[in-house]
Design an enzyme around this catalytic site. Structure first.
Site, PDB file in Angstrom:
ATOM      1  CD  GLU A 147       1.018   0.946 -13.979  1.00 42.84           C
ATOM      2  OE1 GLU A 147       0.554   0.183 -14.837  1.00 42.84           O
ATOM      3  OE2 GLU A 147       2.185   0.856 -13.561  1.00 42.84           O
TER       4      GLU A 147
ATOM      5  CB  THR B 229       2.843  -2.975 -17.141  1.00 41.04           C
ATOM      6  OG1 THR B 229       2.794  -1.873 -16.249  1.00 41.04           O
ATOM      7  CG2 THR B 229       1.448  -3.273 -17.637  1.00 41.04           C
TER       8      THR B 229
ATOM      9  CG  HIS C   9       3.148   4.647 -14.601  1.00 39.18           C
ATOM     10  ND1 HIS C   9       4.375   5.285 -14.695  1.00 39.18           N
ATOM     11  CD2 HIS C   9       3.332   3.412 -15.118  1.00 39.18           C
ATOM     12  CE1 HIS C   9       5.252   4.466 -15.242  1.00 39.18           C
ATOM     13  NE2 HIS C   9       4.645   3.314 -15.508  1.00 39.18           N
TER      14      HIS C   9
ATOM     15  CG  ASP D 172       1.136  -2.992 -12.607  1.00 31.66           C
ATOM     16  OD1 ASP D 172       1.080  -2.370 -11.532  1.00 31.66           O
ATOM     17  OD2 ASP D 172       1.524  -2.483 -13.671  1.00 31.66           O
ATOM     18  CG  HIS D 173       4.662  -3.038 -11.353  1.00 29.76           C
ATOM     19  ND1 HIS D 173       4.883  -1.718 -11.027  1.00 29.76           N
ATOM     20  CD2 HIS D 173       4.174  -3.028 -12.617  1.00 29.76           C
ATOM     21  CE1 HIS D 173       4.568  -0.950 -12.051  1.00 29.76           C
ATOM     22  NE2 HIS D 173       4.115  -1.717 -13.030  1.00 29.76           N
TER      23      HIS D 173
END
Ligand code: GP9
Ligand code: MN
Length: 649
Positions: free
Chosen positions: A253, A299, A418, A477-478
């Protein structure tokens, strides 16, 4: 009492207060909305007010008797609407949407189970209507038949709109771009209320269905021509080398590649991941020029990209807005070609990003969400289950999958790292950074926690004999740190965060280990998330050229070194295109006169993105048959109830 009785306004206010109170009680007692801070609770409390003012307020336009009747009718309709949602939620854990209503299997099964879903206390939801009905009979003669003064009703409607605007503004503080991103139906109800959610869902559905109905089978031909041309032949050295092996895909994440090898206070932040990157025994190939390609769907976009080789949409999340489309996804292909069982593991509500709907259309066999895990308070932080208990508690289900004769494809979605990067004290093992920007400072601590959880997971995989026979794929993911934190990031990296630098920071890790295959160590090819699916297909010995895919095999000699971003920027080995400017990667300077070739590539990237949007908006894959033996995914075959979780706990 006198004024309440004689004035229409009094009756209206009483109805409004009762509706407000009832809705709030329903939110608390019937739905599981995951309220986790004071602001969210406040929003939950005030959100019935705006729809109450506007909808019940309409009755004020009527005079005499008819005012009371209209008010009672509107209130009854609102109650029926809420009650239908309560019933639906009891069965499906989500709210009624036009999409779910149109799925006939839902409508018929709820019809059958209505009696089971009824609970004795439900009649309490009609109490306010009864009270109002009795008062109406008594008071109706007091309301004059005179011409309605329009000022008051309009003032009530206007105050409804103002309350809604304030409500939305506060909600956006807690979750920016709430309406554009629309990531979880639960969230919209939590922030804006069930009636507002229904309006939003209707507007979106009407817009989408207009686009879909205008599409035809000719449209997919153009896409097919493009993806055929882009296709990259497999690398013979790797083709089929992972056939029939288990696949364990680990989602890091919000993990950006700058963390790899980064030292904070003289200490490695992610020693375990670093050890995989630099492992001399040829285990993992690490792609150090791999980029995320996500948009607002974050996500969800990453998941879509990696399993479908399709980008997300320019706005919103396709996981939410395209959740009844036809897909030809990796889990379904692996199932049809090599009998794989696919499973997703995630310590959050199953409804987040609409996963419990969209996964049915992606052919995901099993889905382990928060109802599977022990989510006791000390195990949870921020959004959901902490990564260490998450991996620990996932092991029994993974072992069950391993016991089956057929291979599995497991997707492990971590969560602790996150935004806003929160940790309980006992879980911290590195001091925060000291930029004074809390988000950036904490980012390193949750990254360390994630790194430790991975080390623990690897140990368990080895102990249980799962490591040796499984392909292990790890990806970010990002971004986790947005451009809002450029000042602190420039302190961290010791350089100014220019637009070009920011684009470079969109690198996320990608690493893969195929048992029995020597790794390449560090691979510098420019690659992105859309490239993963064709790469996996080739590793499994399945030709990717049958499918509509915007990415190409990362190990192929024909792989072209350019990575489109969802916003139209793109990166190549030599130059980058960021916010309408070409840059030389080496000097970091703008290129005043871009070559024809550069401009051509820019046009190609934009064309590719527009074709992608046509595929999603027009639901074009419904017109495409990848091969003669392809069976379209049947969403009604998939259910993610708790019984399956129970068995594998
Ligand atoms: C929640 C998680 C986070 O389930 O997937 O989504 P994000 O906010 O990163 O898109
Ligand atoms: Mn994410």
């Amino acid at each position: 009492m006198k004024s309440l009785k004689s004035a229409k306004m009094g009756f209206f206010i009483l109805a409004l207060l009762l509706f407000w109170l009832k809705t709030y009680i329903i939110y608390l007692s019937e739905f599981n909305l995951g309220v986790n801070n004071l602001l969210q609770h406040f929003l939950l409390f005030i959100n019935p007010l705006s729809s109450g003012l506007v909808l019940l307020g309409l009755a004020l336009f009527f005079k005499g008797n008819r005012f009371g009747i209209t008010l009672l009718i509107i209130d009854t309709l609102l109650t029926l609407f809420m009650y239908a949602n309560i019933m639906f939620y009891r069965d499906y854990d989500t709210f009624i949407t036009i999409q779910t209503l149109m799925q006939t299997e839902n409508a018929s099964s709820i019809g059958k189970s209505v009696l089971n879903l009824f609970e004795w206390h439900d009649f309490l939801y009609t109490l306010d209507l009864i009270v109002l009905g009795v008062l109406f009979r008594k008071w109706k003669t007091d309301w004059p038949e005179v011409h309605v003064n329009l000022k008051k009703p309009f003032a009530v409607l206007a105050s409804g709109v103002i309350v809604f605007t304030v409500n939305l503004g506060l909600a956006e503080i807690d979750r920016p771009q709430l309406l554009q991103r629309v990531f979880d139906n639960n969230y919209i109800v939590k922030y804006l209320g069930a009636p507002n959610f229904a309006v939003l869902n209707t507007v979106q559905t009407v817009k989408a269905s207009a686009k879909r109905s205008m599409a035809s089978s000719d449209d997919i031909k153009e896409v097919e021509n493009y993806t055929n041309k882009k296709y990259a032949e497999p690398n013979a050295e790797y083709f089929g080398k992972a056939t029939g092996k288990n696949i364990i895909k680990i989602h890091l994440e919000s993990f950006q590649s700058f963390l790899i090898d980064y030292k904070l206070h003289g200490e490695e932040v992610t020693p375990f991941l670093n050890s995989l990157v630099h492992d001399k025994s040829k285990n993992f190939t690490y792609f150090d020029n791999f980029f995320h390609q996500t948009g607002q769907g974050k996500t969800a976009d990453a998941e879509l990209l990696m399993d479908n080789s399709l980008y997300g949409l320019p706005q919103g999340a396709a996981f939410v807005t395209k959740d009844t489309n036809t897909y030809q996804s990796l889990p379904a292909i692996l199932d049809q070609k090599q009998n794989y069982t696919s499973a997703v593991f995630h310590g959050d509500e199953k409804s987040f990003w609409n996963r419990n709907q969209i996964y049915k259309h992606l052919g995901v066999d099993e889905f382990y969400g928060s109802s599977y895990y022990d989510m006791s308070e000390e195990k949870v932080v921020n959004y959901g289950l902490k990564d260490k208990p998450f991996f620990k508690q996932s092991m029994p289900a993974l072992e069950k999958l391993e016991e089956q004769d057929d291979p599995f494809y497991a997707h492990m979605l971590t969560l602790t790292h996150h935004y806003p990067f929160l940790l309980d004290e006992g879980d911290e093992s590195i001091a925060p950074a000291e930029t004074g920007d809390g988000t950036v400072d904490r980012y390193f601590q949750t990254a360390r926690y994630l790194d430790e959880s991975l080390e623990q997971f690897f140990k368990d995989l080895k102990k249980k004999g799962l490591y040796e026979h499984s392909v292990i794929m790890i990806y970010g993911d990002h971004y986790g740190i947005s451009e809002n934190h450029n000042r602190a990031m420039s302190e961290i990296l010791g350089e100014e965060i220019t637009p070009l630098k920011n684009a470079n920071l969109q690198r996320v890790p990608f690493m893969i280990r195929v048992p029995g295959v020597d790794s390449q160590g560090i691979n510098h090819e420019y690659t992105g998330q859309a490239d993963v699916m064709p790469t996996m297909l080739h590793l499994l010995g399945i030709n990717a050229d049958n499918y509509i895919q915007f990415g190409t095999d990362m190990f192929s000699d024909e792989h072209r070194d350019f990575v489109p971003f969802r916003n139209g920027n793109f990166m190549t080995e030599d130059y980058s295109y960021v916010k309408n400017v070409f840059y030389d990667n080496e000097t970091g300077k703008a290129i005043e006169e871009p070559t024809a070739e550069m401009k051509e590539l820019r046009d190609q990237v934009h064309y590719e993105l527009s074709l992608n949007d046509e595929v999603l908006n027009g639901d074009l894959l419904r017109f495409y048959e990848p091969s003669n033996d392809w069976e379209p995914i049947d969403p009604s075959k998939y259910q993610y109830g708790e019984s399956n979780e129970e068995e594998n706990r």
